[in-house]
Design an enzyme around this catalytic site. Structure first.
Site, PDB file in Angstrom:
ATOM      1  N   ALA A   1       0.811  -1.231   0.000  1.00  0.00           N
ATOM      2  CA  ALA A   1       0.000   0.000   0.000  1.00  0.00           C
ATOM      3  C   ALA A   1       0.835   1.268   0.000  1.00  0.00           C
ATOM      4  O   ALA A   1       0.291   2.354  -0.202  1.00  0.00           O
ATOM      5  CB  ALA A   1      -0.929  -0.009   1.212  1.00  0.00           C
TER       6      ALA A   1
ATOM      7  N   LEU B   1       1.773   1.474  -7.491  1.00  0.00           N
ATOM      8  CA  LEU B   1       0.484   1.051  -8.054  1.00  0.00           C
ATOM      9  C   LEU B   1      -0.682   1.477  -7.160  1.00  0.00           C
ATOM     10  O   LEU B   1      -1.716   1.958  -7.634  1.00  0.00           O
ATOM     11  CB  LEU B   1       0.463  -0.480  -8.234  1.00  0.00           C
ATOM     12  CG  LEU B   1      -0.806  -1.022  -8.868  1.00  0.00           C
ATOM     13  CD1 LEU B   1      -0.841  -0.703 -10.357  1.00  0.00           C
ATOM     14  CD2 LEU B   1      -0.956  -2.512  -8.667  1.00  0.00           C
TER      15      LEU B   1
ATOM     16  N   ASP C   1      -5.515  -8.393 -15.452  1.00  0.00           N
ATOM     17  CA  ASP C   1      -4.921  -7.910 -16.697  1.00  0.00           C
ATOM     18  C   ASP C   1      -5.683  -6.627 -16.968  1.00  0.00           C
ATOM     19  O   ASP C   1      -6.846  -6.677 -17.399  1.00  0.00           O
ATOM     20  CB  ASP C   1      -5.123  -8.920 -17.832  1.00  0.00           C
ATOM     21  CG  ASP C   1      -4.474  -8.440 -19.112  1.00  0.00           C
ATOM     22  OD1 ASP C   1      -4.614  -7.245 -19.443  1.00  0.00           O
ATOM     23  OD2 ASP C   1      -3.818  -9.245 -19.790  1.00  0.00           O
ATOM     24  N   HIS C   2      -5.076  -5.485 -16.693  1.00  0.00           N
ATOM     25  CA  HIS C   2      -5.885  -4.264 -16.666  1.00  0.00           C
ATOM     26  C   HIS C   2      -6.442  -3.893 -18.040  1.00  0.00           C
ATOM     27  O   HIS C   2      -7.394  -3.129 -18.138  1.00  0.00           O
ATOM     28  CB  HIS C   2      -5.138  -3.099 -16.002  1.00  0.00           C
ATOM     29  CG  HIS C   2      -4.114  -2.436 -16.868  1.00  0.00           C
ATOM     30  ND1 HIS C   2      -2.857  -2.924 -17.029  1.00  0.00           N
ATOM     31  CD2 HIS C   2      -4.164  -1.310 -17.624  1.00  0.00           C
ATOM     32  CE1 HIS C   2      -2.171  -2.129 -17.837  1.00  0.00           C
ATOM     33  NE2 HIS C   2      -2.955  -1.133 -18.219  1.00  0.00           N
TER      34      HIS C   2
ATOM     35  N   HIS D   1      -1.550  -8.625 -22.209  1.00  0.00           N
ATOM     36  CA  HIS D   1      -2.507  -7.707 -22.842  1.00  0.00           C
ATOM     37  C   HIS D   1      -2.731  -7.994 -24.332  1.00  0.00           C
ATOM     38  O   HIS D   1      -3.874  -8.016 -24.802  1.00  0.00           O
ATOM     39  CB  HIS D   1      -2.031  -6.260 -22.715  1.00  0.00           C
ATOM     40  CG  HIS D   1      -1.600  -5.880 -21.330  1.00  0.00           C
ATOM     41  ND1 HIS D   1      -2.285  -6.269 -20.200  1.00  0.00           N
ATOM     42  CD2 HIS D   1      -0.555  -5.130 -20.884  1.00  0.00           C
ATOM     43  CE1 HIS D   1      -1.676  -5.764 -19.125  1.00  0.00           C
ATOM     44  NE2 HIS D   1      -0.630  -5.079 -19.519  1.00  0.00           N
TER      45      HIS D   1
HETATM   46  N1  LIG Z   1       3.259   0.466 -10.854  1.00  0.00           N
HETATM   47  C1  LIG Z   1       2.554   0.121 -11.914  1.00  0.00           C
HETATM   48  O1  LIG Z   1       2.125   0.937 -12.738  1.00  0.00           O
HETATM   49  C2  LIG Z   1       2.209  -1.297 -12.150  1.00  0.00           C
HETATM   50  C3  LIG Z   1       2.586  -2.267 -11.253  1.00  0.00           C
HETATM   51  N2  LIG Z   1       2.223  -3.575 -11.457  1.00  0.00           N
HETATM   52  C4  LIG Z   1       2.594  -4.602 -10.509  1.00  0.00           C
HETATM   53  O2  LIG Z   1       2.139  -4.255  -9.213  1.00  0.00           O
HETATM   54  C5  LIG Z   1       3.030  -4.732  -8.213  1.00  0.00           C
HETATM   55  C6  LIG Z   1       3.499  -3.558  -7.359  1.00  0.00           C
HETATM   56  O3  LIG Z   1       4.156  -2.628  -8.179  1.00  0.00           O
HETATM   57  P1  LIG Z   1       4.574  -1.182  -7.653  1.00  0.00           P
HETATM   58  O4  LIG Z   1       3.535  -0.596  -6.794  1.00  0.00           O
HETATM   59  O5  LIG Z   1       4.999  -0.432  -8.869  1.00  0.00           O
HETATM   60  O6  LIG Z   1       5.865  -1.508  -6.778  1.00  0.00           O
HETATM   61  P2  LIG Z   1       6.593  -0.569  -5.702  1.00  0.00           P
HETATM   62  O7  LIG Z   1       8.005  -1.009  -5.686  1.00  0.00           O
HETATM   63  O8  LIG Z   1       6.288   0.846  -5.892  1.00  0.00           O
HETATM   64  O9  LIG Z   1       5.896  -1.014  -4.327  1.00  0.00           O
HETATM   65  C7  LIG Z   1       6.200  -2.216  -3.690  1.00  0.00           C
HETATM   66  C8  LIG Z   1       5.401  -2.315  -2.417  1.00  0.00           C
HETATM   67  O10 LIG Z   1       5.725  -3.535  -1.771  1.00  0.00           O
HETATM   68  C9  LIG Z   1       6.002  -3.260  -0.381  1.00  0.00           C
HETATM   69  N3  LIG Z   1       6.945  -4.262   0.110  1.00  0.00           N
HETATM   70  C10 LIG Z   1       8.089  -4.678  -0.486  1.00  0.00           C
HETATM   71  N4  LIG Z   1       8.653  -5.652   0.244  1.00  0.00           N
HETATM   72  C11 LIG Z   1       7.858  -5.846   1.312  1.00  0.00           C
HETATM   73  C12 LIG Z   1       7.898  -6.720   2.429  1.00  0.00           C
HETATM   74  N5  LIG Z   1       8.870  -7.625   2.571  1.00  0.00           N
HETATM   75  N6  LIG Z   1       6.907  -6.667   3.328  1.00  0.00           N
HETATM   76  C13 LIG Z   1       5.904  -5.766   3.200  1.00  0.00           C
HETATM   77  N7  LIG Z   1       5.807  -4.919   2.153  1.00  0.00           N
HETATM   78  C14 LIG Z   1       6.775  -4.950   1.234  1.00  0.00           C
HETATM   79  C15 LIG Z   1       6.569  -1.862  -0.395  1.00  0.00           C
HETATM   80  O11 LIG Z   1       6.363  -1.295   0.861  1.00  0.00           O
HETATM   81  P3  LIG Z   1       7.574  -0.812   1.812  1.00  0.00           P
HETATM   82  O12 LIG Z   1       8.592  -0.222   0.918  1.00  0.00           O
HETATM   83  O13 LIG Z   1       6.901   0.154   2.726  1.00  0.00           O
HETATM   84  O14 LIG Z   1       8.002  -2.059   2.476  1.00  0.00           O
HETATM   85  C16 LIG Z   1       5.675  -1.200  -1.421  1.00  0.00           C
HETATM   86  O15 LIG Z   1       4.463  -0.823  -0.838  1.00  0.00           O
HETATM   87  C17 LIG Z   1       4.148  -5.437  -8.984  1.00  0.00           C
HETATM   88  O16 LIG Z   1       3.819  -6.804  -9.115  1.00  0.00           O
HETATM   89  C18 LIG Z   1       4.099  -4.770 -10.354  1.00  0.00           C
HETATM   90  O17 LIG Z   1       4.624  -5.599 -11.363  1.00  0.00           O
HETATM   91  C19 LIG Z   1       1.467  -3.944 -12.538  1.00  0.00           C
HETATM   92  C20 LIG Z   1       1.070  -3.018 -13.471  1.00  0.00           C
HETATM   93  C21 LIG Z   1       1.436  -1.637 -13.375  1.00  0.00           C
HETATM   94  O1  LIG Z   2       1.048  -3.575 -17.893  1.00  0.00           O
HETATM   95  C1  LIG Z   2       1.625  -2.636 -18.369  1.00  0.00           C
HETATM   96  O2  LIG Z   2       0.932  -1.725 -19.062  1.00  0.00           O
HETATM   97  C2  LIG Z   2       1.436  -0.427 -19.263  1.00  0.00           C
HETATM   98  C3  LIG Z   2       0.601   0.160 -20.383  1.00  0.00           C
HETATM   99  O3  LIG Z   2      -0.705   0.260 -19.932  1.00  0.00           O
HETATM  100  P1  LIG Z   2      -1.669   1.376 -20.499  1.00  0.00           P
HETATM  101  O4  LIG Z   2      -2.949   1.158 -19.800  1.00  0.00           O
HETATM  102  O5  LIG Z   2      -1.027   2.705 -20.176  1.00  0.00           O
HETATM  103  O6  LIG Z   2      -1.720   1.159 -21.963  1.00  0.00           O
HETATM  104  C4  LIG Z   2       2.897  -0.424 -19.624  1.00  0.00           C
HETATM  105  O7  LIG Z   2       3.375   0.900 -19.615  1.00  0.00           O
HETATM  106  C5  LIG Z   2       3.649  -1.202 -18.579  1.00  0.00           C
HETATM  107  O8  LIG Z   2       5.017  -1.297 -18.970  1.00  0.00           O
HETATM  108  C6  LIG Z   2       3.088  -2.586 -18.409  1.00  0.00           C
HETATM  109  O9  LIG Z   2       3.669  -3.190 -17.270  1.00  0.00           O
END
Ligand SMILES: NC(=O)C1=CN([C@@H]2O[C@H](COP(=O)(O)OP(=O)(O)OC[C@H]3O[C@@H](n4cnc5c(N)ncnc54)[C@H](OP(=O)(O)O)[C@@H]3O)[C@@H](O)[C@H]2O)C=CC1
Ligand SMILES: O=C1O[C@H](COP(=O)(O)O)[C@@H](O)[C@H](O)[C@H]1O
Length: 495
Positions: free
Chosen positions: A16, A20, A179-180, A242
């Site tokens: 959280a 994402l 799968d968004h 996707h």
């Molecule tokens: N960001 C994006 O646009 C997208 C992300 N995703 C997927 O969503 C997932 C999250 O991505 P994203 O939000 O970018 O990643 P981030 O690196 O920004 O966030 C990771 C999160 O995991 C937490 N975390 C890591 N290790 C631990 C632990 N051991 N215990 C508890 N919490 C932990 C971190 O919290 P803290 O640091 O406080 O521990 C943080 O909240 C991934 O699988 C990514 O592939 C998919 C599509 C798009």
């Molecule tokens: O899943 C993913 O999608 C985005 C593209 O998504 P969109 O909704 O902006 O078209 C991509 O940028 C990212 O690399 C990939 O992990």
């Protein structure tokens, strides 16, 4: 699917404090709240390691919502959010989480319904799922659902292991693999356009369609996701999920009804019918690229390898184009071309269905270029449908010229398209699995891309091979030219 009237649930977000949650999840929950899709009977518990308080968590939620939300409403909304810090690999900590969930359950009347949203790196998925089961956090009184972010594995074998871990704790019908793209308005519209219109469905086959083109181009580069992206690459990041999902929606047979199981079963048949490519023929079907330095809107851009230290000398593809053949009765002989990449000319996702020309075109000679009928489904940023026809050029003589019939959502005042994540979260709350990927889809998609990736891993590519700001390497054009086709432009202004 259960009663869809303002679902009640506790939403536990693992990850959280991450990107994402901030960019997608909090704003989506807020829109559901604002639009009355959820009422007051919900609470969100955020988990991360950072030692945040509830107040700091709520401030971060508030900051993720933008400026145009009334202060009073924000307060009411954020008061549903609680932060509970712990390291998810520490099994003992789940007991306290269970106590918090029980307390919130009675405060917020959530009837024992629990969503566990894993917005974290995939290596934690199995650990979290197992601990939730082991410590009795799955609900006894309501439903429990596990939402899993992509990437679901790195290849078929790792995805299989991951699936094994998760399914030892949750049933398949409790698992929601996100799968968004399946939450996007116009991706969901593919089925409606096809199955609610006689003029298309009767022509939707190899007798009338010459080829289908799916482009998902991005103007952005790798941004700050170098660590993730460089081990993933465009094939795992976009094609395995996707792009193949869009192919299945375009190619599937009409389901006998709109139940998730029936739709899924038709999609799976398509994935099974996709021609597997032998190693020695990969280059006839798939090409890859990586962007070098270039220019966009007059601004100089760095190449992929210069964008971060760890990317120097990288062999990771930032672009893929491919020809997918579906060996079934409806599609034999019709190529489905796909292309996706970063640092391309513009952000655009679009499907072009090119129809075959008529047997004798009396106007062909009088038209400067060939203008087949095209059905264009604009997924983003514009949302809508355009049909290209030929009609008489106004004035003297008898000349044909292409005209277009366009529909865009933006032009209709009442349309307020929900964000993909908003829809998917709501679907999960009402138990609708239609727009989530089933394991059978995930596994078949991995099997298809694994062969391509295996071959590529043995060859050193000649990267970079396209400038940032272009539409990818020449090989992507040649892929179609060999078949007598060309990519239709994606120019957003055009539609
Ligand atoms: N960001 C994006 O646009 C997208 C992300 N995703 C997927 O969503 C997932 C999250 O991505 P994203 O939000 O970018 O990643 P981030 O690196 O920004 O966030 C990771 C999160 O995991 C937490 N975390 C890591 N290790 C631990 C632990 N051991 N215990 C508890 N919490 C932990 C971190 O919290 P803290 O640091 O406080 O521990 C943080 O909240 C991934 O699988 C990514 O592939 C998919 C599509 C798009
Ligand atoms: O899943 C993913 O999608 C985005 C593209 O998504 P969109 O909704 O902006 O078209 C991509 O940028 C990212 O690399 C990939 O992990």
């Amino acid at each position: 699917m259960e009663n869809t009237n303002k679902p009640k649930a506790l939403i536990v977000i693992f990850g959280a404090t991450g990107d994402l949650a901030k960019r997608k999840l909090f704003p989506s929950i807020h829109r559901l709240y604002q639009n009355g899709k959820i009422g007051e009977d919900f609470a969100v518990v955020g988990i991360g390691r950072r030692s945040w308080s509830n107040d700091l968590f709520r401030t971060n939620v508030r900051n993720s919502l933008g400026d145009d939300v009334a202060e009073k409403e924000i307060e009411a909304f954020t008061s549903h959010f609680y932060y509970h810090p712990f390291d998810v690999s520490d099994s003992a900590s789940y007991k306290n989480l269970g106590i918090l969930l029980n307390d919130l359950e009675s405060d917020y009347h959530t009837e024992g319904n629990r969503i566990f949203y894993l917005a974290m790196a995939p290596q934690f998925f199995g650990t979290i799922a197992n601990n939730l089961k082991k410590h009795g956090l799955k609900s006894d009184t309501g439903w429990s659902r596990l939402v899993i972010e992509k990437p679901f594995g790195h290849d078929f074998e790792s995805a299989r292991k991951l699936n094994e871990q998760i399914t030892s704790a949750f049933e398949e019908n409790q698992i929601y693999r996100i799968d968004h793209y399946l939450g996007k308005e116009m991706v969901q519209n593919i089925e409606v356009i096809r199955f609610a219109n006689g003029i298309f469905e009767h022509l939707w086959n190899n007798r009338f369609i010459s080829n289908v083109q799916i482009t998902s181009s991005e103007a952005l580069g790798v941004e700050d996701r170098a660590n993730y992206y460089d081990v993933s690459g465009a094939t795992r990041d976009m094609v395995q999920n996707h792009m193949l999902q869009m192919v299945t929606l375009l190619a599937m047979e009409p389901p006998i009804n709109l139940n998730p199981e029936e739709i899924r079963s038709e999609k799976i048949k398509i994935l099974r019918a996709i021609r597997g490519i032998d190693e020695e023929n990969i280059s006839d079907y798939f090409v890859r690229g990586q962007y070098g330095p270039g220019k966009m809107f007059g601004k100089k851009l760095r190449g992929y390898q210069e964008e971060a230290e760890e990317l120097a000398n990288s062999n990771t593809e930032t672009f893929v184009a491919g020809k997918i053949m579906i060996d079934n009765y409806r599609w034999a002989g019709v190529p489905f071309y796909i292309r996706t990449g970063k640092r391309l000319e513009e952000k655009c996702t679009k499907i072009v269905v090119e129809f075959q020309d008529i047997p004798l075109n009396l106007y062909q000679e009088k038209q400067s270029t060939k203008s087949p009928n095209l059905l264009v489904i604009n997924i983003q940023p514009n949302e809508g449908v355009t049909l290209y026809l030929n009609a008489k050029k106004p004035g003297m003589g008898s000349y044909a010229e292409p005209i277009k019939l366009s529909y865009t959502h933006e032009a209709v005042n009442s349309v307020n398209t929900p964000e993909a994540y908003e829809k998917l979260l709501h679907d999960c709350m009402i138990g609708d699995t239609t727009n989530f990927s089933h394991w059978d889809e995930v596994s078949l998609s991995w099997r298809f891309v694994d062969r391509i990736l295996k071959k590529w891993s043995k060859e050193k590519p000649d990267f970079p091979n396209y400038p940032a700001g272009s539409m990818g390497p020449e090989e992507a054009d040649e892929l179609l030219e060999r078949d007598g086709f060309h990519w239709w432009p994606t120019n957003n202004e055009e539609e």
